[in-house]
Design a protein around this motif. Sequence first.
Motif, PDB file in Angstrom:
ATOM      1  N   LEU A  33      77.549  41.415  25.027  1.00 55.12           N
ATOM      2  CA  LEU A  33      77.871  40.854  26.330  1.00 55.12           C
ATOM      3  C   LEU A  33      79.369  40.646  26.369  1.00 55.12           C
ATOM      4  O   LEU A  33      79.932  40.020  25.471  1.00 55.12           O
ATOM      5  N   ASP A  34      80.011  41.192  27.400  1.00 55.31           N
ATOM      6  CA  ASP A  34      81.457  41.161  27.455  1.00 55.31           C
ATOM      7  C   ASP A  34      81.891  41.204  28.917  1.00 55.31           C
ATOM      8  O   ASP A  34      81.342  41.997  29.692  1.00 55.31           O
ATOM      9  N   PRO A  35      82.867  40.392  29.299  1.00 57.11           N
ATOM     10  CA  PRO A  35      83.293  40.391  30.700  1.00 57.11           C
ATOM     11  C   PRO A  35      83.874  41.724  31.164  1.00 57.11           C
ATOM     12  O   PRO A  35      83.926  41.995  32.356  1.00 57.11           O
ATOM     13  N   GLU A  93      66.853  45.345  38.116  1.00 57.91           N
ATOM     14  CA  GLU A  93      66.180  46.645  38.092  1.00 57.91           C
ATOM     15  C   GLU A  93      66.954  47.652  37.247  1.00 57.91           C
ATOM     16  O   GLU A  93      66.365  48.433  36.499  1.00 57.91           O
ATOM     17  N   GLU A  94      68.288  47.653  37.367  1.00 60.81           N
ATOM     18  CA  GLU A  94      69.109  48.563  36.561  1.00 60.81           C
ATOM     19  C   GLU A  94      69.009  48.227  35.074  1.00 60.81           C
ATOM     20  O   GLU A  94      68.970  49.133  34.237  1.00 60.81           O
ATOM     21  N   LEU A  95      68.961  46.939  34.747  1.00 64.89           N
ATOM     22  CA  LEU A  95      68.796  46.541  33.352  1.00 64.89           C
ATOM     23  C   LEU A  95      67.456  47.030  32.826  1.00 64.89           C
ATOM     24  O   LEU A  95      67.364  47.547  31.706  1.00 64.89           O
ATOM     25  N   SER A  96      66.416  46.914  33.620  1.00 62.67           N
ATOM     26  CA  SER A  96      65.092  47.382  33.232  1.00 62.67           C
ATOM     27  C   SER A  96      65.121  48.884  32.923  1.00 62.67           C
ATOM     28  O   SER A  96      64.628  49.323  31.888  1.00 62.67           O
ATOM     29  N   VAL A  97      65.734  49.647  33.801  1.00 65.10           N
ATOM     30  CA  VAL A  97      65.839  51.094  33.601  1.00 65.10           C
ATOM     31  C   VAL A  97      66.661  51.403  32.355  1.00 65.10           C
ATOM     32  O   VAL A  97      66.301  52.271  31.553  1.00 65.10           O
ATOM     33  N   VAL A 136      74.788  41.066  21.543  1.00 65.29           N
ATOM     34  CA  VAL A 136      75.726  40.207  20.828  1.00 65.29           C
ATOM     35  C   VAL A 136      76.422  39.266  21.804  1.00 65.29           C
ATOM     36  O   VAL A 136      77.014  39.715  22.790  1.00 65.29           O
ATOM     37  N   ILE A 137      76.311  37.969  21.520  1.00 70.68           N
ATOM     38  CA  ILE A 137      77.088  36.968  22.246  1.00 70.68           C
ATOM     39  C   ILE A 137      78.120  36.434  21.267  1.00 70.68           C
ATOM     40  O   ILE A 137      77.766  35.862  20.229  1.00 70.68           O
ATOM     41  N   GLY A 138      79.379  36.651  21.595  1.00 70.43           N
ATOM     42  CA  GLY A 138      80.462  36.260  20.708  1.00 70.43           C
ATOM     43  C   GLY A 138      80.786  34.782  20.796  1.00 70.43           C
ATOM     44  O   GLY A 138      80.163  34.016  21.531  1.00 70.43           O
ATOM     45  N   GLY A 139      81.793  34.424  20.055  1.00 71.52           N
ATOM     46  CA  GLY A 139      82.262  33.045  20.034  1.00 71.52           C
ATOM     47  C   GLY A 139      83.253  32.792  21.159  1.00 71.52           C
ATOM     48  O   GLY A 139      83.382  33.594  22.091  1.00 71.52           O
ATOM     49  N   PRO A 140      83.986  31.693  21.071  1.00 70.93           N
ATOM     50  CA  PRO A 140      84.903  31.320  22.143  1.00 70.93           C
ATOM     51  C   PRO A 140      86.032  32.327  22.374  1.00 70.93           C
ATOM     52  O   PRO A 140      86.588  32.388  23.458  1.00 70.93           O
ATOM     53  N   ALA A 185      80.574  49.652  20.357  1.00 66.88           N
ATOM     54  CA  ALA A 185      79.398  49.362  21.181  1.00 66.88           C
ATOM     55  C   ALA A 185      78.915  50.628  21.888  1.00 66.88           C
ATOM     56  O   ALA A 185      79.710  51.482  22.281  1.00 66.88           O
ATOM     57  N   HIS A 186      77.599  50.713  22.036  1.00 63.71           N
ATOM     58  CA  HIS A 186      77.026  51.794  22.828  1.00 63.71           C
ATOM     59  C   HIS A 186      77.154  51.492  24.316  1.00 63.71           C
ATOM     60  O   HIS A 186      77.271  52.399  25.137  1.00 63.71           O
ATOM     61  N   PHE A 187      77.094  50.202  24.647  1.00 61.62           N
ATOM     62  CA  PHE A 187      77.136  49.783  26.050  1.00 61.62           C
ATOM     63  C   PHE A 187      77.637  48.352  26.102  1.00 61.62           C
ATOM     64  O   PHE A 187      77.115  47.487  25.394  1.00 61.62           O
ATOM     65  N   LEU A 188      78.658  48.087  26.911  1.00 64.77           N
ATOM     66  CA  LEU A 188      79.123  46.719  27.140  1.00 64.77           C
ATOM     67  C   LEU A 188      78.458  46.200  28.411  1.00 64.77           C
ATOM     68  O   LEU A 188      78.548  46.833  29.463  1.00 64.77           O
ATOM     69  N   TRP A 189      77.798  45.057  28.285  1.00 63.87           N
ATOM     70  CA  TRP A 189      77.064  44.474  29.407  1.00 63.87           C
ATOM     71  C   TRP A 189      77.754  43.191  29.837  1.00 63.87           C
ATOM     72  O   TRP A 189      78.003  42.306  29.031  1.00 63.87           O
ATOM     73  N   SER A 190      78.050  43.107  31.131  1.00 71.50           N
ATOM     74  CA  SER A 190      78.593  41.880  31.705  1.00 71.50           C
ATOM     75  C   SER A 190      77.549  41.290  32.631  1.00 71.50           C
ATOM     76  O   SER A 190      77.089  41.952  33.560  1.00 71.50           O
ATOM     77  N   MET A 191      77.182  40.044  32.388  1.00 74.30           N
ATOM     78  CA  MET A 191      76.194  39.389  33.240  1.00 74.30           C
ATOM     79  C   MET A 191      76.803  38.903  34.545  1.00 74.30           C
ATOM     80  O   MET A 191      76.087  38.686  35.514  1.00 74.30           O
TER      81      MET A 191
END
Length: 143
Positions: free
Chosen positions: A60-62, A70-74, A90-94, A105-111
Amino acid sequence: MKLHFITVGEPRLDYAKRGWEEYYQRLGRYHKVKTTRLKDKADPTQEVLRAAGNAYLMPLDPRGKHLTSEELSVHLDQVALSGHGEIAFVIGGPDGHSDELREKAHFLWSMSKLTFPHDLAMVVMLEALYRASTISKGEPYHR
């Protein structure tokens, strides 16, 4: 599919502990789940990479990509079909993630474009994955 959660630190606040436990248990109905908690230190990159092993690495990364539920599901379904048996979230530290980890990373995900407190990010991640799992199974939770 095995979901491996690698976190720097662990939820400390009561609401986050309860939320983590709730969604972790729910996810267990759809996936094999595993958690690795790392101690907060200046650069945990090598420990993260060791813990992830050969898994599909999805920190998880900004700077990452925003996905709808739906896209996450796919995306999760596509990773499963590609032969990866495990996804390491992976959730990193501060201080966030190192450039090395982002590059591997194979894919960086930003929530979100928002910055969440560490505890809340952990709960939101699990809820998002649970919602995506119900979508994949055609279940009504996401409505």
